[in-house]
Design a protein around this motif. Structure first.
Motif, mmCIF file in Angstrom:
data_model
loop_
_atom_site.group_PDB
_atom_site.id
_atom_site.type_symbol
_atom_site.label_atom_id
_atom_site.label_comp_id
_atom_site.label_asym_id
_atom_site.label_seq_id
_atom_site.Cartn_x
_atom_site.Cartn_y
_atom_site.Cartn_z
ATOM 1 N N ARG A 40 0.848 -1.205 0.000
ATOM 2 C CA ARG A 40 0.000 0.000 0.000
ATOM 3 C C ARG A 40 0.874 1.242 0.000
ATOM 4 O O ARG A 40 1.993 1.225 0.497
ATOM 5 N N PHE A 41 0.315 2.341 -0.549
ATOM 6 C CA PHE A 41 0.968 3.643 -0.433
ATOM 7 C C PHE A 41 0.806 4.129 0.999
ATOM 8 O O PHE A 41 -0.289 4.039 1.569
ATOM 9 N N LYS A 42 1.863 4.635 1.587
ATOM 10 C CA LYS A 42 1.823 5.036 2.994
ATOM 11 C C LYS A 42 0.864 6.196 3.234
ATOM 12 O O LYS A 42 0.115 6.200 4.209
ATOM 13 N N HIS A 43 0.864 7.199 2.368
ATOM 14 C CA HIS A 43 0.093 8.413 2.634
ATOM 15 C C HIS A 43 -1.363 8.333 2.210
ATOM 16 O O HIS A 43 -2.211 9.021 2.770
ATOM 17 N N SER A 44 -1.687 7.491 1.248
ATOM 18 C CA SER A 44 -3.074 7.412 0.795
ATOM 19 C C SER A 44 -3.745 6.096 1.171
ATOM 20 O O SER A 44 -4.952 5.971 1.040
ATOM 21 N N ASP A 45 -2.968 5.122 1.593
ATOM 22 C CA ASP A 45 -3.462 3.795 1.974
ATOM 23 C C ASP A 45 -4.074 3.020 0.809
ATOM 24 O O ASP A 45 -4.755 2.033 1.000
ATOM 25 N N GLU A 46 -3.839 3.488 -0.432
ATOM 26 C CA GLU A 46 -4.315 2.758 -1.609
ATOM 27 C C GLU A 46 -3.409 1.558 -1.863
ATOM 28 O O GLU A 46 -2.214 1.607 -1.599
ATOM 29 N N LEU A 103 9.524 4.177 -5.279
ATOM 30 C CA LEU A 103 8.973 4.160 -3.928
ATOM 31 C C LEU A 103 9.320 2.807 -3.319
ATOM 32 O O LEU A 103 9.204 1.776 -3.982
ATOM 33 N N TYR A 122 4.089 -0.842 3.590
ATOM 34 C CA TYR A 122 3.756 0.518 3.124
ATOM 35 C C TYR A 122 4.971 1.102 2.420
ATOM 36 O O TYR A 122 6.075 1.061 2.930
ATOM 37 N N GLN A 124 6.787 4.459 0.369
ATOM 38 C CA GLN A 124 6.772 5.922 0.265
ATOM 39 C C GLN A 124 7.944 6.400 -0.550
ATOM 40 O O GLN A 124 8.909 5.741 -0.727
#
Length: 124
Positions: A40-46, A103, A122, A124
């Motif tokens: 998952r992307f750390k900042h958007s949780d997608e 990332l 996660y 980033q």
């Protein structure tokens, strides 16, 4: 005559106990150690589709597993272990003139016998 009947009963009892027990002995299946890793992307949780995942520790080296459309990879090991997990996602396209670093993210997973261990990494 009584001896023949007695021997027949004893033999019948022994055969009735021993034969079924021979067929009911099943070899225990070898244990498996499944793992499910989600990226998952750390900042958007997608979830991240198309991320490269590597699972590494000493002699174990599983590399370049690609996450599916749910951001997940599944893998099954044959032995217990505590493993390092690395995820990487390249955000560059062929139209970019600037090369951005990929990332990345990492984590640790401990495998459990016959139980799917779920781990989220996660990036980033």
């Amino acid at each position: 005559m009584k001896k023949i009947i007695a021997y027949s009963l004893i033999l019948g009892t022994v055969v009735g106990i021993v034969v079924p027990s021979l067929y009911s002995c099943k070899k225990k299946e070898d244990p498996v150690y499944p793992v499910e890793i989600m990226v998952r992307f750390k900042h958007s949780d997608e979830v991240v589709e198309g991320a490269l995942v590597s699972i590494i520790k000493n002699d174990i080296r599983i590399e370049d597993l690609v996450t599916n459309n749910r951001g997940v990879i599944n893998y099954t090991f044959e032995l217990p272990a505590i493993l390092d997990v690395y995820a990487e996602f390249d955000t560059n396209t062929t139209l970019d003139n600037i090369i951005e670093p990929p990332l990345t993210g990492s984590g640790v997973v401990k495998l459990v016998e016959d139980e799917t261990v779920e781990k989220t990494v996660y990036i980033q």
